[in-house]
Design an enzyme around this catalytic site. Structure first.
Site, mmCIF file in Angstrom:
data_model
loop_
_atom_site.group_PDB
_atom_site.id
_atom_site.type_symbol
_atom_site.label_atom_id
_atom_site.label_comp_id
_atom_site.label_asym_id
_atom_site.label_seq_id
_atom_site.Cartn_x
_atom_site.Cartn_y
_atom_site.Cartn_z
ATOM 1 C CG ASP A 1 -2.035 1.029 1.141
ATOM 2 O OD1 ASP A 1 -2.342 1.510 0.027
ATOM 3 O OD2 ASP A 1 -2.598 1.375 2.199
ATOM 4 C CG ASP B 1 -1.487 2.517 6.394
ATOM 5 O OD1 ASP B 1 -1.848 1.572 7.115
ATOM 6 O OD2 ASP B 1 -2.245 3.078 5.576
HETATM 7 N N1 LIG Z 1 2.976 7.099 13.953
HETATM 8 C C1 LIG Z 1 2.165 8.130 13.688
HETATM 9 N N2 LIG Z 1 2.438 9.364 14.167
HETATM 10 C C2 LIG Z 1 1.619 10.410 13.911
HETATM 11 N N3 LIG Z 1 0.488 10.325 13.166
HETATM 12 C C3 LIG Z 1 0.173 9.136 12.663
HETATM 13 C C4 LIG Z 1 0.983 7.976 12.884
HETATM 14 N N4 LIG Z 1 0.425 6.928 12.235
HETATM 15 C C5 LIG Z 1 -0.670 7.417 11.626
HETATM 16 N N5 LIG Z 1 -0.849 8.731 11.876
HETATM 17 C C6 LIG Z 1 -1.927 9.615 11.369
HETATM 18 O O1 LIG Z 1 -3.059 8.833 11.053
HETATM 19 C C7 LIG Z 1 -3.314 8.824 9.636
HETATM 20 C C8 LIG Z 1 -3.786 7.446 9.191
HETATM 21 O O2 LIG Z 1 -2.818 6.482 9.507
HETATM 22 P P1 LIG Z 1 -2.648 5.169 8.633
HETATM 23 O O3 LIG Z 1 -2.357 5.526 7.227
HETATM 24 O O4 LIG Z 1 -1.677 4.297 9.341
HETATM 25 O O5 LIG Z 1 -4.078 4.497 8.748
HETATM 26 P P2 LIG Z 1 -5.103 4.068 7.601
HETATM 27 O O6 LIG Z 1 -5.905 2.986 8.148
HETATM 28 O O7 LIG Z 1 -4.427 3.856 6.305
HETATM 29 O O8 LIG Z 1 -6.001 5.325 7.481
HETATM 30 P P3 LIG Z 1 -6.363 6.033 6.128
HETATM 31 O O9 LIG Z 1 -7.226 5.068 5.391
HETATM 32 O O10 LIG Z 1 -7.069 7.273 6.591
HETATM 33 O O11 LIG Z 1 -5.030 6.291 5.435
HETATM 34 C C9 LIG Z 1 -2.009 9.278 9.016
HETATM 35 O O12 LIG Z 1 -2.211 9.894 7.774
HETATM 36 C C10 LIG Z 1 -1.503 10.270 10.051
HETATM 37 O O13 LIG Z 1 -2.182 11.505 9.920
HETATM 38 MG MG LIG Z 2 -2.876 5.121 5.278
#
Ligand SMILES: Nc1ncnc2c1ncn2[C@@H]1O[C@H](COP(=O)(O)OP(=O)(O)OP(=O)(O)O)[C@@H](O)[C@H]1O
Ligand SMILES: [Mg+2]
Length: 257
Positions: free
Chosen positions: A194, A211
């Site tokens: 991804d 992610d």
């Molecule tokens: N380690 C971290 N530190 C700070 N912010 C984070 C962190 N991990 C995630 N986030 C915040 O949360 C958001 C979503 O995280 P992530 O991409 O891991 O989840 P997701 O399930 O893919 O959500 P989405 O579908 O919204 O992308 C990131 O874009 C960021 O803003």
């Molecule tokens: Mg994401």
């Protein structure tokens, strides 16, 4: 009246964070979040993480997505941590199966959606560890329990670091991207699956990949297909930004050399 137990208090606070950040627009949103995110077992897991001292506080919501919500928390030294809570609702656990089956780290496939989400959480934790061990900059994995992952907070709380999609990118980011795709494959033995401009933070000390729930081992039967897709996404993104180089076929050859 009896004092509400810890997990009820935790749920109340999380709900308040969501209201304050205006992620909840309608009453129906609030009900859904209560049922799907803040179910009792998730709140007990938060409580358990606090009891184990893997977490000491929750401070607010960072981002509310469809599959997971990310909160700002504090570790026991009051340092910021990111707390990612995966929704246990069935919504798209079927889609996840293809990224679990075929990965030899996980034997028997889970039976239900809840077990699938727990496995997904563990998988993201393990993937972060593998990537970190291979010298790839990711949020340091700190702890996990059930559908909750605690990791290093990237950014200046309460704001997360901007992603590539929100930043100016140039030759440096291009070079980092393909070096990282290569290091993941050849050193960590992983494909992110991804990899996109939305899953890379840009920080002052360089980019940070995150992610990692979907990442599979390079022995997965579809690993090369996923690698090809990751590469194509990034080639397309950089072209749109006017940064060019090899095409996807050339990068496939370089990485699979
Ligand atoms: N380690 C971290 N530190 C700070 N912010 C984070 C962190 N991990 C995630 N986030 C915040 O949360 C958001 C979503 O995280 P992530 O991409 O891991 O989840 P997701 O399930 O893919 O959500 P989405 O579908 O919204 O992308 C990131 O874009 C960021 O803003
Ligand atoms: Mg994401």
């Amino acid at each position: 009246m009896a004092e509400p137990d810890e997990s009820v208090k935790i749920r109340e606070r999380l709900l308040r964070f969501e209201r304050e950040s205006r992620y909840l627009r309608r009453d129906s949103d609030e009900r859904k979040v209560l049922e799907e995110v803040f179910d009792r077992s998730t709140m007990l897991a938060v409580e358990e993480l606090i009891a184990r001292k893997d977490l000491s506080e929750l401070r607010g919501v960072v981002r509310a997505g469809k599959e997971a919500r990310v909160y700002l928390g504090e570790d026991r030294a009051a340092g910021p941590v990111a707390v990612k809570i995966y929704l246990t609702s069935a919504s798209d656990f079927r889609k996840r199966m293809g990224y679990i089956a075929g990965d030899r780290r996980f034997g028997k496939l889970p039976a239900g959606s809840r077990e699938t989400v727990y496995l997904w959480t563990r998988k993201e934790f393990k993937n972060l560890q593998l990537a970190q061990g291979a010298g790839i900059r990711v949020p340091a994995p700190l702890a996990f329990l059930k559908n909750i992952l605690v990791m290093e907070y990237v950014g200046t709380p309460p704001a997360p670091a901007p992603t590539f999609s929100e930043s100016e990118v140039g030759d440096e980011e291009y070079a980092w991207t393909f070096k990282t795709l290569d290091a993941l494959w050849t050193r960590a033995g992983l494909v992110h699956a991804d990899f996109s401009e939305f899953n890379i933070f840009r920080t002052e000390s360089g980019p940070v990949l995150f992610d990692m729930g979907s990442a599979v081992l390079s022995s997965h039967p579809q690993a090369q297909e996923f690698l090809r897709r990751d590469i194509s996404n990034m080639v397309r993104f950089f072209r749109k930004r006017g940064v060019g180089g090899n095409d996807a076929d050339e990068w496939m050859r370089v990485i699979l050399r």
